[in-house]
Design a protein around this motif. Structure first.
Motif, short mmCIF file in Angstrom:
data_model
loop_
_atom_site.label_atom_id
_atom_site.label_comp_id
_atom_site.label_asym_id
_atom_site.label_seq_id
_atom_site.Cartn_x
_atom_site.Cartn_y
_atom_site.Cartn_z
N TYR A 19 12.69 9.88 0.81
CA TYR A 19 12.03 9.75 -0.48
C TYR A 19 13.09 9.54 -1.54
O TYR A 19 14.27 9.75 -1.32
N LEU A 33 7.38 8.27 8.04
CA LEU A 33 8.03 8.34 6.74
C LEU A 33 9.13 9.39 6.82
O LEU A 33 8.87 10.54 7.14
N PHE A 37 2.55 13.48 4.49
CA PHE A 37 2.62 12.11 4.01
C PHE A 37 2.45 11.18 5.19
O PHE A 37 3.06 11.36 6.24
N PHE A 38 1.60 10.17 5.04
CA PHE A 38 1.39 9.21 6.12
C PHE A 38 1.03 7.85 5.54
O PHE A 38 0.60 7.73 4.39
N ASP A 39 1.26 6.84 6.32
CA ASP A 39 0.94 5.48 5.93
C ASP A 39 0.49 4.75 7.18
O ASP A 39 1.29 4.48 8.08
N ASP A 40 -0.79 4.44 7.27
CA ASP A 40 -1.33 3.80 8.46
C ASP A 40 -0.77 2.41 8.69
O ASP A 40 -0.84 1.89 9.81
N GLU A 97 2.44 1.67 8.39
CA GLU A 97 3.82 1.81 8.85
C GLU A 97 3.88 2.12 10.34
O GLU A 97 3.13 2.96 10.84
N THR A 118 0.84 -1.20 0.00
CA THR A 118 0.00 0.00 0.00
C THR A 118 0.88 1.25 0.00
O THR A 118 1.80 1.36 0.79
N PRO A 159 2.00 5.24 0.50
CA PRO A 159 1.67 6.26 1.50
C PRO A 159 0.60 7.20 0.94
O PRO A 159 0.43 7.31 -0.28
N GLU A 160 -0.10 7.86 1.82
CA GLU A 160 -1.12 8.82 1.41
C GLU A 160 -0.59 10.23 1.64
O GLU A 160 0.32 10.44 2.45
#
Length: 139
Positions: free
Chosen positions: A119, A116, A107-110, A112, A76, A78-79
């Motif tokens: 890059y 973050l 930027f986030f990734d539930d 993780e 998935t 990151p958002e």
């Protein structure tokens, strides 16, 4: 490793255990002296944990192993929730840089556990040649 001989080739393998000398998922495969390695393995799906085994071979045929991992397949992306501000900035001498800035939590990734922090930028979508890797630091 004989520092004077230089690296001649790298071989990369994938292992299910951290022992590493005999990879059991993907046997050693040469990079043909290239600094990148791209492979596909149908059994490495989401959530699978494995180790990357790197074998460095120098021109004197001496071998060194390095184990990286565990690596967990997480598909998935990151958002992003925010705004990116891009500006051309000068260093005051002769160079100019394209600089992108965004809020620290944009930027986030539930999925993780760790925030973050870095890059990479590629010249084109899905490129294997990446531009310099840059760590993100809060100013």
């Amino acid at each position: 490793m004989d520092a004077e001989s230089g690296i001649f080739d790298y071989e990369v393998g994938l292992s299910s255990v951290p022992s590493g000398l005999m990879p059991d998922i993907l046997q050693f495969s040469s990079t043909k002296s290239h600094p990148t390695f791209l492979t596909y393995h149908p059994n490495l799906g989401e959530g699978v944990e494995f180790y990357i085994v790197i074998k460095a071979i120098n021109r004197a045929s001496l071998i060194t192993f390095e184990l990286v991992g565990p690596v967990i397949v997480e598909v998935t992306p990151p958002e992003f929730d925010g705004e990116i501000i891009v500006a051309l900035e000068s260093d005051g001498l002769e160079s100019s840089y394209l600089v992108a800035r965004w809020d620290q939590d944009a930027f986030f990734d539930d999925d993780e556990l760790d925030p973050l922090e870095d890059y990479q930028v590629a010249e084109k979508l899905k490129a294997t040649h990446l531009l310099c890797h840059t760590c993100l630091y809060q100013r």
